[in-house]
Design a protein around this motif. Structure first.
Motif, PDB file in Angstrom:
ATOM      1  N   THR A 322      18.609   3.474 -22.645  1.00  0.00           N
ATOM      2  CA  THR A 322      18.067   3.005 -21.365  1.00  0.00           C
ATOM      3  C   THR A 322      17.929   1.488 -21.346  1.00  0.00           C
ATOM      4  O   THR A 322      18.227   0.838 -20.338  1.00  0.00           O
ATOM      5  CB  THR A 322      16.699   3.672 -21.095  1.00  0.00           C
ATOM      6  OG1 THR A 322      16.884   5.088 -20.992  1.00  0.00           O
ATOM      7  CG2 THR A 322      16.079   3.141 -19.817  1.00  0.00           C
ATOM      8  N   TRP A 326      19.973  -0.851 -18.485  1.00  0.00           N
ATOM      9  CA  TRP A 326      19.358  -1.746 -17.492  1.00  0.00           C
ATOM     10  C   TRP A 326      19.648  -3.211 -17.789  1.00  0.00           C
ATOM     11  O   TRP A 326      19.679  -4.039 -16.869  1.00  0.00           O
ATOM     12  CB  TRP A 326      17.851  -1.497 -17.414  1.00  0.00           C
ATOM     13  CG  TRP A 326      17.555  -0.164 -16.804  1.00  0.00           C
ATOM     14  CD1 TRP A 326      17.048   0.934 -17.420  1.00  0.00           C
ATOM     15  CD2 TRP A 326      17.796   0.239 -15.436  1.00  0.00           C
ATOM     16  NE1 TRP A 326      16.959   1.986 -16.537  1.00  0.00           N
ATOM     17  CE2 TRP A 326      17.409   1.587 -15.324  1.00  0.00           C
ATOM     18  CE3 TRP A 326      18.307  -0.415 -14.323  1.00  0.00           C
ATOM     19  CZ2 TRP A 326      17.520   2.292 -14.126  1.00  0.00           C
ATOM     20  CZ3 TRP A 326      18.421   0.284 -13.135  1.00  0.00           C
ATOM     21  CH2 TRP A 326      18.024   1.615 -13.043  1.00  0.00           C
ATOM     22  N   GLU A 330      21.080  -4.609 -14.318  1.00  0.00           N
ATOM     23  CA  GLU A 330      20.264  -5.571 -13.576  1.00  0.00           C
ATOM     24  C   GLU A 330      20.905  -6.948 -13.440  1.00  0.00           C
ATOM     25  O   GLU A 330      20.286  -7.863 -12.882  1.00  0.00           O
ATOM     26  CB  GLU A 330      18.875  -5.688 -14.208  1.00  0.00           C
ATOM     27  CG  GLU A 330      17.950  -4.532 -13.870  1.00  0.00           C
ATOM     28  CD  GLU A 330      17.719  -4.379 -12.364  1.00  0.00           C
ATOM     29  OE1 GLU A 330      17.512  -5.396 -11.682  1.00  0.00           O
ATOM     30  OE2 GLU A 330      17.755  -3.239 -11.870  1.00  0.00           O
ATOM     31  N   GLU A 501      24.476   4.748 -12.459  1.00  0.00           N
ATOM     32  CA  GLU A 501      23.031   4.896 -12.256  1.00  0.00           C
ATOM     33  C   GLU A 501      22.671   6.338 -11.917  1.00  0.00           C
ATOM     34  O   GLU A 501      21.673   6.878 -12.415  1.00  0.00           O
ATOM     35  CB  GLU A 501      22.579   3.964 -11.132  1.00  0.00           C
ATOM     36  CG  GLU A 501      21.086   4.037 -10.843  1.00  0.00           C
ATOM     37  CD  GLU A 501      20.677   3.241  -9.621  1.00  0.00           C
ATOM     38  OE1 GLU A 501      19.468   3.121  -9.371  1.00  0.00           O
ATOM     39  OE2 GLU A 501      21.563   2.738  -8.908  1.00  0.00           O
ATOM     40  N   SER A 505      20.050   7.201 -14.640  1.00  0.00           N
ATOM     41  CA  SER A 505      18.697   6.788 -14.250  1.00  0.00           C
ATOM     42  C   SER A 505      17.709   7.942 -14.067  1.00  0.00           C
ATOM     43  O   SER A 505      16.575   7.867 -14.539  1.00  0.00           O
ATOM     44  CB  SER A 505      18.755   5.939 -12.971  1.00  0.00           C
ATOM     45  OG  SER A 505      17.464   5.501 -12.613  1.00  0.00           O
ATOM     46  N   ILE A 532      12.555   0.144 -19.953  1.00  0.00           N
ATOM     47  CA  ILE A 532      13.125  -0.426 -18.727  1.00  0.00           C
ATOM     48  C   ILE A 532      12.731  -1.896 -18.590  1.00  0.00           C
ATOM     49  O   ILE A 532      13.542  -2.744 -18.198  1.00  0.00           O
ATOM     50  CB  ILE A 532      12.662   0.372 -17.495  1.00  0.00           C
ATOM     51  CG1 ILE A 532      13.126   1.829 -17.594  1.00  0.00           C
ATOM     52  CG2 ILE A 532      13.216  -0.258 -16.217  1.00  0.00           C
ATOM     53  CD1 ILE A 532      12.643   2.700 -16.452  1.00  0.00           C
TER      54      ILE A 532
END
Length: 588
Positions: A322, A326, A330, A501, A505, A532
């Protein structure tokens, strides 16, 4: 069945309690403000200090360092906000306080001075911590005794999340870029305020759900689990002096890194003015925090019975994946806007310009019409009970439609169109709305893949999205400050990032609920949110080097980093399938 929640099901909107749609719109306006502000922050901070709509001319490294620290706190403060609501003030009061703090934060940012920028971000972090965890908690309480309805309720609620992100990025982005940055930041604050007021004046719908919690009483029930073929009574695992020492080292060193990183890059203020063990102070404290937390996890996990230990190890492995997911995903908030602004040809003329305007009109108006239909359905059921809340909500939509009409009118008047930098960010929400139902059907079918395959798909699709950007930038020479690359590469990137995602996610919280015993969910929930948070900070810590890597190597090289690492980790996930299957002990 909880008699208190039965009242919610008397007045239904689209088959669900009207109160759910009050939460839908409250969350929608909060996501509007969050994503709307985030969409323009980096472009504003790094923009030229001269021109019709000047920015502050910060370096990319400084702007992304600030964004990374903000994003990290956004995922850490809900742990405290959730605890405070659970034990002291109740969920509904926490939501109101959080919304008020965020309204103040957005208003502060609209002033456009460094002092008010930092004040604004602080209020946004604190407000988010109070707001974010407690909206979903209210839904959970509202649907007690109606578990069969929960999945549908959360699907509707998360449509509100994506609708808010979509509209916020579209409107705040366009207003910020085309009218003025202060207006973009201010618009986010206006809708956060209206969202708070419509929630406050709808309290009659919620009864006692989300009130101040009652003091907990009762005996501690022994929990029995299977360890192999034997029943084992679970023993408590209290925190020892060593545990608290490691927690202290982790918290202090993490906070030093989190604050020192942006201060050293923005104001050249360093915690220490010398390297430690040959490492810059920020990097040293980041590594110290990581080592202390890993040690804490190893020490604590070793004390549990085998079944619990194995399942928590499996979940910890998922948390590691994870972090890296991200850290790449991101980039959409940091380095990708820089790429879009400086290296993409966004000027359209003639038929191409008209084609874009028509597409923009469709993707703007159609979702708004659907949400407006939901709004009118809510009005028909609740206007007699919460009229003032409905009026405030109606005013919100009148403002939205007015801005949309003004935006479309302005764009259709020009013969040449410059696609806003922020327009591409709406693609993520748009693709989620389009493809989420397909993935839901896939996960509910007999072809539902195991966890290791889902993590592989999520990471591989993410890496493939960056591969399109790397391929598109292959001819941009090292040291180039600008280029005119096709916008198609961005569209492909956002498409595959979104597909990734949707694979990965939702898995985190799902496996948290399946693998972790109830008494330890709070601790492991913190671990998951920490993963995260680290991913968000790492994303902008690395993304801040986009200009440096593009100068020394090439722009394509920067995106290849985010191509190979996720795909490589995805393959690791596949190879770990036998181990993960054994550690999960039958959990699918």
């Amino acid at each position: 069945m909880n008699s208190n929640t039965e009242n919610f099901f008397k007045d239904k909107v689209l088959g669900h309690p009207a109160g759910l749609f009050v939460l839908f719109f409250t969350e929608m306006w909060e996501r509007f403000s969050y994503y709307g502000m985030r969409a323009i922050l980096v472009i504003f901070l790094t923009g030229a200090i001269i021109g019709d709509n000047p920015g502050w001319a910060w370096s990319t490294e400084a702007a992304l360092s600030l964004l990374g620290t903000y994003a990290m706190f956004v995922y850490l403060t809900p742990i405290l906000g959730g605890w405070l609501a659970d034990n002291k003030i109740g969920y509904r009061m926490a939501v109101v306080i959080g919304a008020l703090l965020m309204t103040i934060g957005h208003a502060s940012m609209a002033v456009e001075t460094p002092t008010f920028l930092y004040i604004g971000i602080t209020f946004l972090i604190l407000g988010n911590g109070m707001f974010k965890p407690n909206m979903t908690a209210i839904i959970s309480k509202m649907y007690e005794g109606h578990d069969e309805k929960k999945d549908g309720a959360y699907n509707i609620f998360y449509m509100g999340v994506n609708a808010g992100a979509f509209i916020g990025i579209m409107l705040c982005g366009w207003v910020g870029e085309k009218v003025g940055w202060s207006y973009g930041f201010g618009l986010a604050g206006i809708f956060m305020l209206l969202g708070m007021l419509q929630f406050v004046f709808a309290q009659r719908l919620f009864g006692s759900v989300g009130d101040v919690p009652k003091k907990k009483t009762g005996e501690v029930v022994k929990e029995i689990v299977m360890d192999g073929d034997e029943e084992v009574t679970v023993k408590r695992n209290p925190f020892t002096l060593l545990d608290f020492t490691l927690i202290g080292i982790f918290v202090v060193s993490a906070l030093v890194f989190i604050f020192n990183d942006p201060m050293s890059k923005i104001g050249e203020i360093k915690t220490l003015n010398f390297d430690i063990l040959g490492l810059p102070d920020s990097l040293f404290f980041a590594l110290l925090a990581a080592v202390s937390f890993v040690l804490l996890l190893v020490i604590r996990l070793s004390r549990y019975v085998r079944l619990e230990r194995d399942r928590m190890i499996a979940f910890t492995i998922f948390c590691i994946f994870t972090i890296f997911f991200w850290a790449a995903f991101e980039q959409a908030a940091g380095s990708l806007p820089i790429y879009t602004r400086d290296f993409t040809n966004r000027i359209l003329e003639g038929n191409a310009a008209m084609g874009f305007k028509i597409v923009d009109l469709i993707v703007t108006v159609v979702p708004l019409l659907i949400i407006t239909y939901v709004l009118l359905s809510l009005f028909r059921k609740t206007f007699n009970r919460i009229g003032l809340s409905n009026v405030i909500l109606g005013i919100s939509f009148i403002i939205v439609w007015a801005i949309v009409i003004f935006k479309l009118y302005t764009e259709f008047q020009s013969t040449e169109t410059e696609v806003p930098v922020t327009w591409f960010a709406i693609l993520n929400s748009l693709f989620i709305i389009m493809f989420a139902p397909l993935f839901t059907k896939w996960w509910d079918s007999k072809y539902n893949p195991p966890a290791s395959v889902k993590y592989f798909l999520g990471l591989a699709l993410l890496g493939l999205g960056f591969a399109f950007l790397a391929f598109g930038a292959r001819h941009v020479p090292a040291g180039a400050d600008s280029a005119s690359l096709s916008m198609a590469w961005l569209v492909f990137a956002y498409l595959f990032h979104t597909l990734g995602e949707l694979c990965l996610s939702p898995m985190g919280l799902s496996y948290l609920s399946k693998l972790i015993p109830a008494r330890m969910i709070a601790f492991m929930f913190g671990v998951y949110y920490l993963a995260i948070a680290i991913g968000n900070k790492l994303a902008h810590y690395v993304g801040g080097d986009i200009e440096k890597i593009a100068q020394e190597y090439s722009l394509s090289t920067f995106f290849l980093i985010f191509t190979f690492i996720p795909i490589g980790l995805g393959l690791v996930s596949l190879m770990l399938h036998p181990l993960l299957k054994r550690l999960m002990h039958g959990v699918h």
